[in-house]
Design an enzyme around this catalytic site. Structure first.
Site, PDB file in Angstrom:
ATOM      1  N   ASN A 212       0.917  -1.206   0.039  1.00 35.58           N
ATOM      2  CA  ASN A 212      -0.042   0.002   0.103  1.00 35.58           C
ATOM      3  C   ASN A 212       0.926   1.133   0.064  1.00 35.58           C
ATOM      4  O   ASN A 212       2.187   1.226   0.220  1.00 35.58           O
ATOM      5  CB  ASN A 212      -0.948  -0.076   1.176  1.00 35.58           C
ATOM      6  CG  ASN A 212      -0.016  -0.062   2.494  1.00 35.58           C
ATOM      7  OD1 ASN A 212       0.616   1.052   2.714  1.00 35.58           O
ATOM      8  ND2 ASN A 212      -0.146  -1.216   3.195  1.00 35.58           N
ATOM      9  N   ASP A 281      -3.829  -6.567   5.375  1.00 36.92           N
ATOM     10  CA  ASP A 281      -4.522  -7.636   5.897  1.00 36.92           C
ATOM     11  C   ASP A 281      -4.419  -8.702   5.238  1.00 36.92           C
ATOM     12  O   ASP A 281      -4.863  -9.981   6.051  1.00 36.92           O
ATOM     13  CB  ASP A 281      -6.017  -7.042   5.688  1.00 36.92           C
ATOM     14  CG  ASP A 281      -6.214  -5.596   6.517  1.00 36.92           C
ATOM     15  OD1 ASP A 281      -5.647  -5.735   7.562  1.00 36.92           O
ATOM     16  OD2 ASP A 281      -7.017  -4.765   5.897  1.00 36.92           O
ATOM     17  N   LYS A 291       9.959 -16.297 -10.841  1.00 37.72           N
ATOM     18  CA  LYS A 291       8.865 -15.279 -11.381  1.00 37.72           C
ATOM     19  C   LYS A 291       7.864 -15.879 -12.246  1.00 37.72           C
ATOM     20  O   LYS A 291       8.095 -16.841 -12.959  1.00 37.72           O
ATOM     21  CB  LYS A 291       9.817 -14.380 -12.225  1.00 37.72           C
ATOM     22  CG  LYS A 291       9.183 -12.931 -12.829  1.00 37.72           C
ATOM     23  CD  LYS A 291      10.199 -12.403 -13.712  1.00 37.72           C
ATOM     24  CE  LYS A 291       9.205 -11.134 -14.256  1.00 37.72           C
ATOM     25  NZ  LYS A 291      10.135 -10.654 -15.668  1.00 37.72           N
ATOM     26  N   PHE A 325      -4.186   3.127  14.664  1.00 45.32           N
ATOM     27  CA  PHE A 325      -4.408   4.262  13.707  1.00 45.32           C
ATOM     28  C   PHE A 325      -5.585   3.604  12.603  1.00 45.32           C
ATOM     29  O   PHE A 325      -5.510   2.597  12.703  1.00 45.32           O
ATOM     30  CB  PHE A 325      -3.064   4.734  13.023  1.00 45.32           C
ATOM     31  CG  PHE A 325      -2.509   5.690  13.327  1.00 45.32           C
ATOM     32  CD1 PHE A 325      -1.600   5.598  14.866  1.00 45.32           C
ATOM     33  CD2 PHE A 325      -2.341   6.935  12.806  1.00 45.32           C
ATOM     34  CE1 PHE A 325      -0.973   6.675  15.148  1.00 45.32           C
ATOM     35  CE2 PHE A 325      -1.389   8.025  13.322  1.00 45.32           C
ATOM     36  CZ  PHE A 325      -0.898   7.825  14.584  1.00 45.32           C
ATOM     37  N   LYS A 339     -13.103  -0.031  15.474  1.00 47.59           N
ATOM     38  CA  LYS A 339     -11.762  -0.609  15.616  1.00 47.59           C
ATOM     39  C   LYS A 339     -11.311  -0.311  17.198  1.00 47.59           C
ATOM     40  O   LYS A 339     -10.779  -1.247  17.680  1.00 47.59           O
ATOM     41  CB  LYS A 339     -10.872   0.134  15.005  1.00 47.59           C
ATOM     42  CG  LYS A 339     -11.053  -0.589  13.511  1.00 47.59           C
ATOM     43  CD  LYS A 339     -10.186   0.396  12.404  1.00 47.59           C
ATOM     44  CE  LYS A 339     -10.614  -0.257  11.150  1.00 47.59           C
ATOM     45  NZ  LYS A 339      -9.875   0.571   9.917  1.00 47.59           N
ATOM     46  N   LYS A 343     -10.711  -3.641  19.412  1.00 51.45           N
ATOM     47  CA  LYS A 343      -9.017  -3.936  19.334  1.00 51.45           C
ATOM     48  C   LYS A 343      -8.608  -3.602  20.951  1.00 51.45           C
ATOM     49  O   LYS A 343      -7.437  -3.664  21.300  1.00 51.45           O
ATOM     50  CB  LYS A 343      -7.873  -3.355  18.600  1.00 51.45           C
ATOM     51  CG  LYS A 343      -8.605  -3.574  16.953  1.00 51.45           C
ATOM     52  CD  LYS A 343      -7.461  -3.243  15.991  1.00 51.45           C
ATOM     53  CE  LYS A 343      -8.231  -3.358  14.692  1.00 51.45           C
ATOM     54  NZ  LYS A 343      -7.196  -3.486  13.486  1.00 51.45           N
TER      55      LYS A 343
HETATM   56  N1  CTP Z   1      -3.414  -3.632  12.441  1.00 50.36           N
HETATM   57  C1  CTP Z   1      -2.806  -4.601  12.798  1.00 50.36           C
HETATM   58  N2  CTP Z   1      -2.375  -5.673  12.027  1.00 50.36           N
HETATM   59  C2  CTP Z   1      -3.232  -5.908  10.913  1.00 50.36           C
HETATM   60  C3  CTP Z   1      -4.059  -4.869  10.477  1.00 50.36           C
HETATM   61  C4  CTP Z   1      -4.070  -3.827  11.124  1.00 50.36           C
HETATM   62  O1  CTP Z   1      -2.054  -4.331  13.746  1.00 50.36           O
HETATM   63  N3  CTP Z   1      -2.965  -7.121  10.298  1.00 50.36           N
HETATM   64  C5  CTP Z   1      -3.257  -2.333  12.830  1.00 50.36           C
HETATM   65  C6  CTP Z   1      -2.942  -1.078  12.172  1.00 50.36           C
HETATM   66  O2  CTP Z   1      -1.460  -0.766  12.518  1.00 50.36           O
HETATM   67  C7  CTP Z   1      -3.643   0.223  12.587  1.00 50.36           C
HETATM   68  C8  CTP Z   1      -5.094  -0.589  13.253  1.00 50.36           C
HETATM   69  O3  CTP Z   1      -4.848  -2.019  13.272  1.00 50.36           O
HETATM   70  O4  CTP Z   1      -3.111   0.605  13.826  1.00 50.36           O
HETATM   71  C9  CTP Z   1      -6.360  -0.242  12.145  1.00 50.36           C
HETATM   72  O5  CTP Z   1      -5.695  -0.490  10.671  1.00 50.36           O
HETATM   73  P1  CTP Z   1      -6.727  -0.267   9.552  1.00 50.36           P
HETATM   74  O6  CTP Z   1      -5.957  -0.835   8.325  1.00 50.36           O
HETATM   75  O7  CTP Z   1      -7.193   1.043   9.309  1.00 50.36           O
HETATM   76  O8  CTP Z   1      -7.682  -1.272   9.875  1.00 50.36           O
HETATM   77  P2  CTP Z   1      -8.140  -2.880   9.903  1.00 50.36           P
HETATM   78  O9  CTP Z   1      -8.009  -3.163  11.273  1.00 50.36           O
HETATM   79  O10 CTP Z   1      -7.166  -3.723   9.064  1.00 50.36           O
HETATM   80  O11 CTP Z   1      -9.553  -2.783   9.340  1.00 50.36           O
HETATM   81  P3  CTP Z   1     -10.006  -2.563   7.912  1.00 50.36           P
HETATM   82  O12 CTP Z   1      -9.037  -3.131   6.838  1.00 50.36           O
HETATM   83  O13 CTP Z   1     -11.240  -3.537   7.672  1.00 50.36           O
HETATM   84  O14 CTP Z   1     -10.424  -1.148   7.897  1.00 50.36           O
END
Ligand code: CTP
Length: 402
Positions: A212, A281, A291, A325, A339, A343
């Site tokens: 990303n 995720d 490759k 975040f 969240k 969490k």
């Molecule tokens: N985070 C994490 N581990 C993951 C995904 C997210 O520790 N596998 C943490 C990120 O570092 C951030 C928070 O969770 O502090 C929220 O991340 P975000 O990407 O906004 O949300 P997600 O929990 O992944 O949910 P979604 O993608 O469905 O919005």
């Protein structure tokens, strides 16, 4: 901000060394931070850079001669400048000034001024490697350290004299960074803070990955701000182009699995955990060993879920402050608060991404802090380092109350 050198009085001492040209850049950077800078040059420094350059950039007279009578006050200028100074940096510091000051000798403007200073003083030694490693210089540096002065270690590398080894003046950005640290409020002293930053990369084959656009700027800003304020900081960073912050232990990782491992290994003794990382995720279920060739018109990529590191930290949470975040493209308040609860966080910093201001890669951000008691606080658009400082302030308030 608690690490701001705006309007601070900083005296820059410049000695006669090849690296004196870098002092011009140090001055320029300090002025960029809105510090008030005055320059004192030794007589030998004038062989390398003209006083006019420093005078023009500092917009102040340059002090080079103890007995010079330009405006009638020259004879006490060293006392006035010493009294006003919030910090002093001598860069480059030659063997001569180090030796003189370690032994209380005051025979020119800079050495006389230094004896009158009561604010913090940082020396940045710069000289030939053999000179730097000589018993005499090392002994004098030891004396200065024991007397409470700060010595910024020189860098190693190729020197102007053709030798290679320690003796190089650190980069001006790094010197200014240490001046900021020197003048920061140390309200996080004794606190252990773990920060995650940047994206993760999930390999598809040896040359491709899913990721990303996170650049790590927010997390690095948090780590730097916490270090300035005296915390012991560990930064677990996915791939970024940012330089490691000084005095921060940095663990570089690539994948979400590696980030999870690094976080769980290092988070046990943390007082504060701040997860700014944009963790992928999902990861490809299988990684091609070689490759992938473009032989088929369509291919499918099967993805499996990565562990939610923050959620796992939330389950294991004891007394540490846990901050997440949330980057959302819509309905920030609802998603962020969801969240926060799911969490088990103390604070979640929400921001809308996909907007012209803030978010991935920018220097500024417009965020809202959501707190576990259901309240929230929206901040105006501001630099990420300013967001980092306010976040640390809010965390501290929570530690103090509990
Ligand atoms: N985070 C994490 N581990 C993951 C995904 C997210 O520790 N596998 C943490 C990120 O570092 C951030 C928070 O969770 O502090 C929220 O991340 P975000 O990407 O906004 O949300 P997600 O929990 O992944 O949910 P979604 O993608 O469905 O919005």
């Amino acid at each position: 901000m608690k690490s701001d050198i705006r309007n601070k009085n900083i005296v820059l001492g410049v000695c006669g060394g090849i690296a004196a040209y870098k002092s011009v850049e140090i001055l320029r950077l300090l002025k960029k931070h809105d510090a008030r800078v005055k320059v004192i040059m030794t007589a030998n420094a004038r062989w390398f850079v003209g006083p006019l350059t420093f005078e023009a950039l500092s917009e102040q007279p340059v002090y080079t001669d103890l007995f010079e009578k330009s405006s009638g006050d020259a004879s006490i200028r060293h006392i006035d400048w010493a009294r006003e100074a919030d910090a002093v940096v001598v860069a480059p510091a030659t063997a001569n000034i180090i030796g003189k000051f370690a032994n209380g000798i005051a025979d020119d403007a800079l050495s006389t001024f230094l004896l009158a200073v009561t604010s913090p003083v940082m020396f940045c030694p710069s000289m030939n490697t053999n000179m730097y490693l000589s018993k005499s210089v090392q002994k004098n540096l030891k004396t200065l350290k024991a007397d409470g002065f700060i010595i910024m270690e020189p860098g190693a590398g190729e020197l102007a004299c053709g030798t290679s080894g320690p003796g190089r003046l650190p980069e001006p950005e790094d010197i200014v960074d240490r001046i900021i640290a020197l003048l920061s409020v140390k309200d996080l002293k004794g606190k252990r803070i773990l920060v995650t930053a940047g994206p993760t990369r999930e390999p598809i084959d040896p040359v491709r990955f899913i990721s990303n656009p996170s650049t790590g700027k927010m997390g690095y800003a948090v780590a730097k701000a916490a270090e300035y304020r005296g915390a012991e900081v560990m930064l677990i960073a996915g791939p970024t182009h940012l330089p490691d912050p000084i005095n921060v232990k940095v663990v570089h990782v690539v994948t979400a699995v590696e980030m999870a491992q690094a976080v769980f290994t290092n988070s046990k003794h943390s007082d504060i955990i701040i997860k700014t990382a944009a963790v992928s995720d999902y990861r490809p279920k299988e990684q091609a060993k070689t490759k992938i060739k473009k032989e088929k018109d369509e291919i499918a990529l099967f993805l499996e879920k990565n562990l939610d590191i923050l959620k796992e930290l939330g389950k294991r949470k004891k007394n540490e402050i846990l901050v997440g975040f949330a980057a959302e493209t819509q309905d920030l308040k609802n998603y962020a608060q969801k969240k926060l609860t799911e969490k088990n966080l103390d604070i979640i910093v929400g921001n809308l991404v996909g907007q012209p201001i803030g978010g991935f890669g920018t220097d500024t951000n417009e965020v809202t802090f959501f707190y576990k008691d259901g309240t929230f606080e929206s901040l105006a658009e501001m630099r990420k380092d300013a967001v980092a400082h306010i976040l640390l302030d809010r965390i501290l308030e929570r530690i103090t109350v509990s």
